[in-house]
Write an enzyme that holds these catalytic residues in place. Structure first.
Site, PDB file in Angstrom:
ATOM      1  N   LYS A   1      27.901  26.352  88.206  1.00 29.93           N
ATOM      2  CA  LYS A   1      28.046  24.912  88.443  1.00 29.93           C
ATOM      3  C   LYS A   1      27.446  24.530  89.794  1.00 29.93           C
ATOM      4  O   LYS A   1      26.650  23.591  89.892  1.00 29.93           O
ATOM      5  CB  LYS A   1      29.531  24.533  88.405  1.00 29.93           C
ATOM      6  CG  LYS A   1      29.781  23.047  88.584  1.00 29.93           C
ATOM      7  CD  LYS A   1      31.248  22.673  88.499  1.00 29.93           C
ATOM      8  CE  LYS A   1      31.807  22.765  87.104  1.00 29.93           C
ATOM      9  NZ  LYS A   1      33.093  22.061  86.933  1.00 29.93           N
TER      10      LYS A   1
ATOM     11  N   LYS B   1      37.245  31.385  92.628  1.00 30.04           N
ATOM     12  CA  LYS B   1      38.402  30.755  91.976  1.00 30.04           C
ATOM     13  C   LYS B   1      39.663  31.477  92.412  1.00 30.04           C
ATOM     14  O   LYS B   1      39.649  32.700  92.627  1.00 30.04           O
ATOM     15  CB  LYS B   1      38.268  30.858  90.446  1.00 30.04           C
ATOM     16  CG  LYS B   1      39.012  29.767  89.694  1.00 30.04           C
ATOM     17  CD  LYS B   1      38.181  28.507  89.626  1.00 30.04           C
ATOM     18  CE  LYS B   1      38.801  27.421  88.808  1.00 30.04           C
ATOM     19  NZ  LYS B   1      37.906  26.259  88.681  1.00 30.04           N
TER      20      LYS B   1
ATOM     21  N   GLY C   1      40.463  13.766  74.824  1.00 35.36           N
ATOM     22  CA  GLY C   1      41.172  14.044  76.074  1.00 35.36           C
ATOM     23  C   GLY C   1      41.090  12.847  76.999  1.00 35.36           C
ATOM     24  O   GLY C   1      40.085  12.645  77.674  1.00 35.36           O
TER      25      GLY C   1
ATOM     26  N   VAL D   1      39.706  12.296  83.977  1.00 36.67           N
ATOM     27  CA  VAL D   1      38.259  12.089  83.824  1.00 36.67           C
ATOM     28  C   VAL D   1      37.978  11.282  82.551  1.00 36.67           C
ATOM     29  O   VAL D   1      37.220  10.305  82.582  1.00 36.67           O
ATOM     30  CB  VAL D   1      37.498  13.428  83.784  1.00 36.67           C
ATOM     31  CG1 VAL D   1      35.999  13.184  83.637  1.00 36.67           C
ATOM     32  CG2 VAL D   1      37.776  14.256  85.023  1.00 36.67           C
TER      33      VAL D   1
END
Ligand SMILES: NC(=O)c1ccc[n+]([C@@H]2O[C@H](COP(=O)([O-])OP(=O)(O)OC[C@H]3O[C@@H](n4cnc5c(N)ncnc54)[C@H](O)[C@@H]3O)[C@@H](O)[C@H]2O)c1
Length: 338
Positions: free
Chosen positions: A59, A71, A175, A179
């Site tokens: 990313k 992470k 969803g 976002v």
């Protein structure tokens, strides 16, 4: 092992398993969220940290950021009662592990954490981003993430439908969270018909047309937007999909990379998630760690559309898939750093 370094520690305050995985620092310090999640076993949390830190390398590299991938996972067992006290202890413990990397890794919010948790983490490390605005940070990453996905949608529409205009297009958003909700607004304002779906039934009152969650991915539409969880696009599902274009913020949408080939074989244009969903990382890292202005950081978020265009153009020109082209872009950036 593809990762540069992984530290696993038993939290001295919390007693919980803490995992920090650094996949790559080739382009700069690793950056990636701090996940607090329940797992059957802490080793499942380790697997998550390994997979997600690698995805962060892709990313950040594809977005042109000088950051690597990392992470953190605070792995809760099935029976752990996460009281506010235990949560605070675990976040302080994790901050110590982050600090022990001496700046090679920066953590931020992820599934199970938010900007307020970063205030706690900051008590034991300064290597943390996405603090609340009241604490000098830039707050939630959802708004720039939604802008980046919107740009990806327009770039994809140009290639698939011949125009960036979304007017009259049907867009299904699976969803309706932070976002998805913002994206629904952008897409509706652009003149699209918006259908939404969520496992949380209370979202039915959002004002958009409602689709049952189990039907959302197969609903006839121009554009499908996975905005909930990962692992939703599988080889079994591909023959049942009807939208000619799929782009959304959900991380790790494919159950495995071969699904990208199956989608391309069916003529479905899938924009790689790690390209489309980078807006939040781009904005927050550029503002909070590199000190760019709002306008400068937002222009880099808008540039996600250009990256999507070049990935889709290359896939068409080379008879390849957008995934392969996006991974080539990542490889080229990583190779350039060597
Ligand atoms: N927030 C960001 O800045 C950001 C950045 C990059 C990627 N992402 C990814 O984008 C996705 C959405 O992020 P978010 O911050 O909006 O999360 P969120 O938790 O605010 O929203 C997710 C929504 O999806 C719903 N949901 C869960 N399972 C579902 C299912 N099976 N079908 C339909 N709906 C379901 C939830 O009820 C919730 O409303 C996540 O995969 C996240 O990892 C988010």
């Amino acid at each position: 092992m593809k990762h540069e370094e992984v530290r696993i520690r038993h939290g001295r305050r919390s007693g919980l398993p803490l995992i920090v995985a650094i996949h790559s620092t080739a382009l700069g310090p690793a950056a990636g969220g701090i996940r607090v999640r329940r797992y059957p076993d802490w080793r499942d949390g380790l697997a998550d940290a390994l997979r997600l830190s690698e995805a962060m390398t892709s990313k950040n590299a594809a977005a042109g950021l000088d950051f690597g991938g990392g992470k953190s996972v605070i792995a809760l067992g099935p029976d752990v009662d996460l009281t506010p006290e235990l949560r605070e202890a675990a976040l302080l413990d994790l901050g110590e592990v982050i600090e022990s990397f001496g700046g090679a890794y920066f953590g931020g919010p992820d599934v199970g954490t938010g900007p307020d948790d970063m205030v706690v983490v900051r008590r034991t490390t300064s290597r943390v981003f996405c603090l609340p605005e009241s604490q000098g940070g830039t707050g939630s990453s959802s708004a720039p993430t939604a802008v980046g996905v919107f740009e990806a949608l327009r770039a994809g529409a140009t290639r698939v439908f011949g125009s960036a205009s979304l007017s009259g297009r049907t867009v299904v958003i699976s969803g309706l969270g932070s976002v998805g909700g913002l994206l629904a607004r952008h897409v509706a304002e652009a003149g699209a018909r918006v259908l939404v779906s969520d496992v949380d039934d209370s979202k039915r009152s959002s004002g958009y047309e409602w689709v049952l969650p189990e039907k959302a991915l197969r609903t006839p539409a121009d554009i499908l937007v996975p905005a909930a969880v990962g692992g939703v696009l599988s080889a079994e599902l591909v023959p049942e999909l009807s939208a000619p274009m799929i782009v959304g913020p959900a991380n790790n949408q494919l159950t495995d990379e071969s699904v990208a080939d199956a989608l391309a074989a069916r003529g479905i244009v899938w924009v790689p998630d790690f390209v489309a969903s980078a807006g939040g990382a781009v904005y927050i890292l550029l503002r909070e760690i590199e000190g760019l202005s709002h306008a400068e950081a937002m222009s880099r978020v808008h540039a996600i559309g250009d990256t999507v265009s070049s990935v889709l153009d290359a896939a068409r020109a080379n008879g390849s898939t957008p995934l392969r082209e996006a991974l080539s872009l990542v490889d080229a950036r990583l190779a350039g750093s060597r």
